[in-house]
Design a protein around this motif. Structure first.
Motif, mmCIF file in Angstrom:
data_model
loop_
_atom_site.group_PDB
_atom_site.id
_atom_site.type_symbol
_atom_site.label_atom_id
_atom_site.label_comp_id
_atom_site.label_asym_id
_atom_site.label_seq_id
_atom_site.Cartn_x
_atom_site.Cartn_y
_atom_site.Cartn_z
ATOM 1 N N THR A 8 0.826 -1.205 0.000
ATOM 2 C CA THR A 8 0.000 0.000 0.000
ATOM 3 C C THR A 8 0.859 1.254 0.000
ATOM 4 O OG1 THR A 8 -1.787 -1.128 1.154
ATOM 5 C CG2 THR A 8 -1.760 1.267 1.303
ATOM 6 N N VAL A 9 1.878 1.278 0.836
ATOM 7 C CA VAL A 9 2.754 2.449 0.878
ATOM 8 C C VAL A 9 3.496 2.596 -0.451
ATOM 9 C CG1 VAL A 9 4.768 3.482 2.006
ATOM 10 C CG2 VAL A 9 2.977 2.430 3.390
ATOM 11 N N CYS A 10 4.001 1.511 -0.998
ATOM 12 C CA CYS A 10 4.722 1.565 -2.280
ATOM 13 C C CYS A 10 3.842 2.105 -3.408
ATOM 14 C CB CYS A 10 5.227 0.182 -2.675
ATOM 15 S SG CYS A 10 6.656 -0.376 -1.781
ATOM 16 N N ARG A 11 2.602 1.671 -3.432
ATOM 17 C CA ARG A 11 1.684 2.115 -4.492
ATOM 18 C C ARG A 11 1.323 3.591 -4.379
ATOM 19 N NH1 ARG A 11 -1.268 -2.581 -3.396
ATOM 20 N NH2 ARG A 11 -2.761 -1.296 -2.263
ATOM 21 N N ASN A 12 1.462 4.162 -3.208
ATOM 22 C CA ASN A 12 0.968 5.512 -2.987
ATOM 23 C C ASN A 12 2.039 6.560 -2.749
ATOM 24 O OD1 ASN A 12 -2.109 5.320 -2.902
ATOM 25 N ND2 ASN A 12 -1.423 3.545 -1.766
ATOM 26 N N VAL A 13 3.298 6.211 -2.899
ATOM 27 C CA VAL A 13 4.337 7.217 -2.763
ATOM 28 C C VAL A 13 4.501 7.955 -4.084
ATOM 29 C CG1 VAL A 13 5.580 6.037 -0.939
ATOM 30 C CG2 VAL A 13 6.213 5.619 -3.290
ATOM 31 N N THR A 14 4.976 9.171 -3.991
ATOM 32 C CA THR A 14 5.223 9.994 -5.171
ATOM 33 C C THR A 14 6.648 10.524 -5.095
ATOM 34 O OG1 THR A 14 4.422 11.962 -4.042
ATOM 35 C CG2 THR A 14 2.807 10.704 -5.316
ATOM 36 N N ASN A 16 9.572 12.740 -4.218
ATOM 37 C CA ASN A 16 9.798 13.596 -3.042
ATOM 38 C C ASN A 16 8.688 13.451 -2.013
ATOM 39 O OD1 ASN A 16 12.183 14.638 -4.116
ATOM 40 N ND2 ASN A 16 11.078 16.212 -5.232
ATOM 41 N N TRP A 17 8.175 12.260 -1.851
ATOM 42 C CA TRP A 17 7.025 12.056 -0.966
ATOM 43 C C TRP A 17 7.320 12.362 0.485
ATOM 44 C CZ3 TRP A 17 6.646 8.121 2.803
ATOM 45 C CH2 TRP A 17 7.702 7.213 2.811
ATOM 46 N N ILE A 18 8.570 12.283 0.880
ATOM 47 C CA ILE A 18 8.930 12.556 2.271
ATOM 48 C C ILE A 18 8.798 14.050 2.576
ATOM 49 C CG2 ILE A 18 10.817 12.486 3.952
ATOM 50 C CD1 ILE A 18 11.747 9.912 2.529
ATOM 51 N N GLN A 19 9.131 14.903 1.605
ATOM 52 C CA GLN A 19 9.054 16.341 1.825
ATOM 53 C C GLN A 19 7.651 16.903 1.604
ATOM 54 O OE1 GLN A 19 11.652 15.364 -0.498
ATOM 55 N NE2 GLN A 19 13.264 15.335 1.019
ATOM 56 N N LYS A 20 6.841 16.221 0.833
ATOM 57 C CA LYS A 20 5.515 16.744 0.507
ATOM 58 C C LYS A 20 4.524 16.428 1.622
ATOM 59 C CE LYS A 20 5.962 16.681 -4.463
ATOM 60 N NZ LYS A 20 5.375 16.236 -5.713
ATOM 61 N N GLU A 21 4.047 17.458 2.266
ATOM 62 C CA GLU A 21 3.129 17.275 3.385
ATOM 63 C C GLU A 21 1.749 16.817 2.939
ATOM 64 O OE1 GLU A 21 3.883 17.221 6.591
ATOM 65 O OE2 GLU A 21 5.938 17.507 5.932
ATOM 66 N N ASN A 22 1.366 17.037 1.681
ATOM 67 C CA ASN A 22 0.038 16.613 1.232
ATOM 68 C C ASN A 22 -0.031 15.119 0.951
ATOM 69 O OD1 ASN A 22 1.684 16.821 -1.006
ATOM 70 N ND2 ASN A 22 0.082 17.571 -2.352
ATOM 71 N N VAL A 23 1.088 14.432 0.854
ATOM 72 C CA VAL A 23 1.115 12.987 0.611
ATOM 73 C C VAL A 23 0.963 12.215 1.926
ATOM 74 C CG1 VAL A 23 2.520 11.079 -0.263
ATOM 75 C CG2 VAL A 23 2.514 13.266 -1.463
ATOM 76 N N LYS A 24 1.551 12.732 2.970
ATOM 77 C CA LYS A 24 1.557 12.023 4.252
ATOM 78 C C LYS A 24 0.166 11.763 4.829
ATOM 79 C CE LYS A 24 6.212 13.319 5.505
ATOM 80 N NZ LYS A 24 7.068 14.017 6.449
ATOM 81 N N PRO A 25 -0.768 12.730 4.775
ATOM 82 C CA PRO A 25 -2.102 12.429 5.332
ATOM 83 C C PRO A 25 -2.801 11.273 4.609
ATOM 84 C CG PRO A 25 -1.845 14.787 5.078
ATOM 85 C CD PRO A 25 -0.653 14.141 4.431
ATOM 86 N N ASN A 62 13.702 5.812 -1.992
ATOM 87 C CA ASN A 62 13.745 5.747 -3.452
ATOM 88 C C ASN A 62 12.584 4.952 -4.042
ATOM 89 O OD1 ASN A 62 16.190 7.202 -3.591
ATOM 90 N ND2 ASN A 62 17.288 5.357 -3.020
ATOM 91 N N TRP A 63 11.503 4.778 -3.294
ATOM 92 C CA TRP A 63 10.368 4.016 -3.803
ATOM 93 C C TRP A 63 9.641 4.718 -4.920
ATOM 94 C CZ3 TRP A 63 7.431 1.831 1.039
ATOM 95 C CH2 TRP A 63 8.115 0.695 1.495
#
Length: 65
Positions: A8-14, A16-25, A62-63
């Motif tokens: 699930t996490v792999c499918r939904n990362v983008t 720079n996902w760590i820096q993007k606050e809109n991805v984490k929620p 790097n996902w």
């Protein structure tokens, strides 16, 4: 459950996902949904969610494709 969490996490990362606050929620919501699905105790879900996201950040920077 662990495999499904990773998938699930792999499918939904983008990118720079760590820096993007809109991805984490969104990731947090998906992780909590899986924890509820597998009967994880509600009072321990928040700590488990934080742990899963921290592990994903440290192990899988790097996902993103």
């Amino acid at each position: 459950m662990a495999r499904e969490l990773v998938e699930t996490v792999c499918r939904n990362v983008t990118i720079n996902w760590i820096q993007k606050e809109n991805v984490k929620p969104n990731l947090r919501r998906l992780v909590k949904r899986l924890l509820r699905k597998y009967g994880y105790l509600p009072d321990k879900q928040e700590k488990a969610t934080v742990t899963v996201l921290e592990q994903a950040e440290s192990l899988c920077k790097n996902w993103a494709a």
